[in-house]
Scaffold this active site. Sequence first.
Site, PDB file in Angstrom:
ATOM      1  N   HIS A 403      -4.938  37.694  -8.239  1.00 20.46           N
ATOM      2  CA  HIS A 403      -5.879  35.808  -7.400  1.00 20.46           C
ATOM      3  C   HIS A 403      -4.902  35.931  -6.829  1.00 20.46           C
ATOM      4  CE1 HIS A 403      -2.594  34.009 -10.126  1.00 20.46           C
ATOM      5  NE2 HIS A 403      -2.765  33.406  -9.298  1.00 20.46           N
ATOM      6  N   ASP A 405      -3.512  31.928  -4.584  1.00 17.08           N
ATOM      7  CA  ASP A 405      -3.812  30.674  -4.557  1.00 17.08           C
ATOM      8  C   ASP A 405      -4.408  29.565  -3.648  1.00 17.08           C
ATOM      9  OD1 ASP A 405      -2.132  31.233  -6.755  1.00 17.08           O
ATOM     10  OD2 ASP A 405      -0.015  30.915  -6.201  1.00 17.08           O
ATOM     11  N   HIS A 475      -1.766  38.144  -6.282  1.00 18.25           N
ATOM     12  CA  HIS A 475      -0.571  38.216  -7.147  1.00 18.25           C
ATOM     13  C   HIS A 475      -1.265  38.196  -8.884  1.00 18.25           C
ATOM     14  CE1 HIS A 475      -0.557  34.121  -6.419  1.00 18.25           C
ATOM     15  NE2 HIS A 475      -0.112  34.057  -7.182  1.00 18.25           N
ATOM     16  N   ARG A 485       7.111  34.298 -22.826  1.00 14.92           N
ATOM     17  CA  ARG A 485       7.362  34.083 -21.525  1.00 14.92           C
ATOM     18  C   ARG A 485       7.712  32.406 -20.516  1.00 14.92           C
ATOM     19  NH1 ARG A 485       5.205  34.351 -16.493  1.00 14.92           N
ATOM     20  NH2 ARG A 485       6.036  36.297 -14.540  1.00 14.92           N
TER      21      ARG A 485
END
Length: 531
Positions: A403, A405, A475, A485
């Site tokens: 996507h 931002d 990204h 994570r």
Amino acid sequence: MANPEHMEIQQDLENYKTTSGKVSLIDLEARQHMEDYSAGVRHYDKEEYELAIEFLERALKGYYSEDEDCQIMCEGPQRFEEHEYLDYKAGLYEAIADHYMQVLACKHDCVRELATRSGRISPIENFLPLHYDYLQFAYYRVGDYVKALECAKSYLLFHPDDEDVLENAGYYEGLLEGTVDPATIKPRKEARTLLRRHKLESHLLQVAAAGLGYAYTEPNYWNRYGARQDEHSVPSSISSEPEDGPRLSLTKKPMPKLDRELKEGGPLLYSDVKFVYNSQQLNGTQRVLLDNVISEEQCRELHRVASGIMLAGDGYRGKTSPHTPNERFEGATVLKALKYGYEGRVPLKSARLFYDISEKARRIVQSYFLLNSTLYFSYTHLVCRTALSGQQERRNDLSHPIHADNCLLDPEANECWKEPPAYTFRDYSALLYMNADFEGGEFIFTEMDAKTVTASIKPKCGRMISFSSGGENPHGVKAVTKGQRCAVALWFTLDPLYRELERIQADEVIAMLDQEHLGPSEMNINPKDEL
């Protein structure tokens, strides 16, 4: 279908499919001429020029048919809108003029309407001329130089000063010498007719604006949307001449420039921060990778506070798996951390650390990218993604799909639409990682196709990736297949109107603490009142 990267709707669709069984989705608003155009471009990119010609010619035929329908639909009754020059006492002639100006404006707008995909609010830049630009090169590649010249001349009706296509037209004329008189090959009649009509409509609307006070601003429909040029906006050009004679080769337009001048390489402000890679080394635009932004001890402390303040689905309306059913998502904001610190549920020092390191990241980003104006927080989020046991075999999904931002990525069209529901006000993004004791979870940049990976980054404590938030930087995150994570996700804006409200509140609390050098118990603060 119109917004393929809208994560919440995508997840809802998956839930509906699970509940109701096999579901076939059909876009009932799709326009055939647009579908044919997209198919033609796909074949063109694969160098399947005969198929590209077939679909692009079909798209043109459909376009002109749709244009006729659009013109007819404008002929009906119009909604009477009172203007400043038309009060309730307006006479018959004024009312007639207003009606016909609305009809004319409706017809003039058909060009924009036909260039807009279903579900979108903005048209494809240069849409109709691009058909002829693709075709002129495709016809050349299949050896039909008459059609190639005809399409090149048709394109030049819209852009008479395009140097690349002017060169191509001259080259085609040279290929036809001795066989066909190039002067007899004219631009296509339908293109001439449409363009002539469009210019006359524009002239009449301008006359109305000057003489009747009719509100009208003339847009350039053929090249109005320069900020959305994509790499498939073709113009072709003649390359240097190889041994086997001159040939044509595509020169794709560059990625769109941002609204500000692109700069980077400013000071990092902190001696402990280590520069790793710049934009060129990361194969992109406005990207930087840094290490040692925070220390190992700070990573551990931040991780500890994260476990005490995060809620599942925070920021996604409580959805515990908003991006993939194979991972659990948890998050928390800065203000929530401070609130928990005041309530004694986590150490206040640890909550303050979350605030301080995010401010450190903001200052680094603003300095490195040499921004002349203040960079504000638009959203700050401490997030963790945890692989769910028993659901990791043969995974082929991503932890976070590809996507951008601040715009809606459309890989099929190689476009990124800067319109709602995207956060269009975001200008820069950063991710500050807290740990490395997990498997998978690499951060990746891709091309606009959402498939071609241009850079891959393995998270570790203190590492920060930062980049501009637009379509130049698609990204995503690879699947986290084992462990958890964690990172601090930061989005920034140059527009103070979109400052993060919770951040402003947190700033006030921190400023009060800094001024008094007192803890909350000594200051007699009621956390609920303050927060």
